[in-house]
Motif scaffolding. Structure first.
Motif, PDB file in Angstrom:
ATOM      1  N   ILE A  36       0.971  -1.263   0.014  1.00 40.54           N
ATOM      2  CA  ILE A  36      -0.106   0.082  -0.026  1.00 40.54           C
ATOM      3  C   ILE A  36       0.817   1.225   0.046  1.00 40.54           C
ATOM      4  O   ILE A  36       1.833   1.206   0.491  1.00 40.54           O
ATOM      5  N   THR A  37       0.787   2.133  -0.725  1.00 39.25           N
ATOM      6  CA  THR A  37       1.425   3.279  -1.236  1.00 39.25           C
ATOM      7  C   THR A  37       1.191   4.536   0.033  1.00 39.25           C
ATOM      8  O   THR A  37       2.057   5.319   0.301  1.00 39.25           O
ATOM      9  N   ASP A  38       0.060   4.329   0.333  1.00 36.86           N
ATOM     10  CA  ASP A  38      -0.553   5.661   1.380  1.00 36.86           C
ATOM     11  C   ASP A  38      -1.309   5.060   2.476  1.00 36.86           C
ATOM     12  O   ASP A  38      -2.057   4.280   2.241  1.00 36.86           O
ATOM     13  N   ASN A  39      -0.957   5.434   3.916  1.00 37.67           N
ATOM     14  CA  ASN A  39      -1.717   4.933   4.801  1.00 37.67           C
ATOM     15  C   ASN A  39      -3.043   6.001   5.173  1.00 37.67           C
ATOM     16  O   ASN A  39      -2.842   7.160   4.910  1.00 37.67           O
ATOM     17  N   TYR A  96      -5.552  -2.109   6.886  1.00 39.49           N
ATOM     18  CA  TYR A  96      -6.055  -0.827   6.500  1.00 39.49           C
ATOM     19  C   TYR A  96      -7.093  -0.266   7.359  1.00 39.49           C
ATOM     20  O   TYR A  96      -7.354   0.826   7.969  1.00 39.49           O
ATOM     21  N   ASN A 176       0.756  -1.105  -7.285  1.00 37.80           N
ATOM     22  CA  ASN A 176       0.536  -0.671  -5.643  1.00 37.80           C
ATOM     23  C   ASN A 176      -0.404   0.336  -5.572  1.00 37.80           C
ATOM     24  O   ASN A 176      -1.145   0.606  -4.716  1.00 37.80           O
ATOM     25  N   LYS A 177       0.039   1.500  -6.496  1.00 35.83           N
ATOM     26  CA  LYS A 177      -0.807   2.727  -6.479  1.00 35.83           C
ATOM     27  C   LYS A 177      -2.120   2.588  -6.503  1.00 35.83           C
ATOM     28  O   LYS A 177      -3.159   3.121  -6.238  1.00 35.83           O
ATOM     29  N   THR A 180      -4.043   0.847  -3.852  1.00 42.00           N
ATOM     30  CA  THR A 180      -4.317   1.854  -2.802  1.00 42.00           C
ATOM     31  C   THR A 180      -5.524   2.826  -3.403  1.00 42.00           C
ATOM     32  O   THR A 180      -6.400   3.196  -2.327  1.00 42.00           O
TER      33      THR A 180
END
Length: 318
Positions: A36-39, A96, A176-177, A180
């Motif tokens: 995952i690129t962003d939390n 997530y 991955n982006k 996400t």
């Protein structure tokens, strides 16, 4: 002469065929490391009244990670994924959701169920666009009775990243982006709405009492203060219904006067909208005195949260 012409044509065709045939080279697979690129925002949905479970299904028609590669007719890259998609998606979604504050896998008896069906998960190379990744999922939510509360909604994530057709690092980033972005496309606010019990029955007007403690009505406490003159009379109550959703009930004993206490409003089938068709009858009895009754509309009980009455008993004539 004819034979010479025939052989010349055959040789020409063979030469053309040999020259046009191309061997497609497929190198050793390159590993795509999924992530995952962003939390998400941490603890945004903390303190929900109910937990949630995740049920994941991989329903892709094409399970290959790459569907299209038009940069070359003789070179075709191949990929492995780490971890496998069928394990990565549900595990990463649970992490997530926990980061956002959802109580995941809390209690099988009261947890809501979020069903996720994976439809597409692939990265392609398209001339002019570069590496193009796509993730598509269907999402729906059921309550703890497995009644559908949030109908199936499609969510998607798409990403295009410019880069060399041989840059598989760029392909990894695009994949991955896109995944996400698909997670961000889920309406988490709406899902959280179902996991939060309303503070007022009016806010969930059609939510039916089933005895599981998951409605505002069941958490509404009615204060009872019933007395009589003379004291020492028995107090009972029953439910009288004019709607098929709620059944009539036999008398339940409350106690002897003066009676004071609190009871939750657990009447199966009751909703705020049908409460106007339901009544509570309170009966007061004492040996040597005539029986007396008082009827309350349940809708007024919901609004007032109070049963307060004095029975002035009349002695039976001898």
């Amino acid at each position: 002469m004819k034979n010479k012409f025939f052989y010349a044509v055959v040789i020409t065709l063979m030469a053309t065929a040999c020259g046009s045939s191309k061997t497609v080279t497929t190198p050793a697979p390159t590993t795509i490391n999924l992530g995952i690129t962003d939390n998400p925002i941490a603890d945004k949905y903390a303190n929900m009244d109910y937990g949630i479970r995740l049920n994941f299904t991989d329903d892709r028609d094409n399970e290959r990670l790459m569907h299209v590669y038009d940069a070359s007719t003789t070179y075709l890259p191949s990929f492995n994924v780490n971890p496998s998609i069928s394990s990565f998606v549900p595990e990463s979604m649970r992490r997530y959701m926990r980061t956002m504050g959802f109580n995941v896998d809390a209690d099988p008896a009261t947890d809501y169920m979020m069903e996720v069906i994976l439809k597409e998960f692939h990265v392609d190379y398209l001339s002019g666009l570069g590496w193009s990744a796509t993730v598509m999922m269907d999402v729906k939510v059921l309550d703890h009775n497995r009644t559908l509360v949030y109908p199936t909604v499609g969510v998607s994530g798409r990403t295009n990243l410019q880069g060399s057709p041989s840059s598989l690092t760029t392909a990894n980033m695009a994949m991955n982006k896109a995944y996400t972005e698909a997670l961000k496309d889920i309406d988490w606010d709406r899902i959280a709405f179902f996991l939060h019990r309303a503070s007022s029955p009016k806010q969930e007007a059609n939510k039916q009492v089933k005895g599981d403690g998951n409605t505002a009505l069941e958490h509404l406490v009615i204060h009872w203060n019933v007395t009589s003159r003379p004291l020492g009379a028995d107090v009972e109550f029953r439910v009288i219904s004019q709607t098929p959703d709620v059944k009539n009930q036999n008398y339940d004993y409350l106690g002897a006067t003066p009676f004071e206490g609190s009871k939750s409003l657990t009447i199966k089938g009751l909703t705020y909208n049908n409460a106007g068709l339901v009544q509570v009858e309170v009966r007061c009895m004492k040996s040597g005195y005539y029986e007396q009754k008082k009827i309350y509309d349940v809708l007024s009980l919901i609004d007032d949260s109070d049963v307060n009455y004095m029975f002035r008993l009349v002695q039976e004539e001898e």
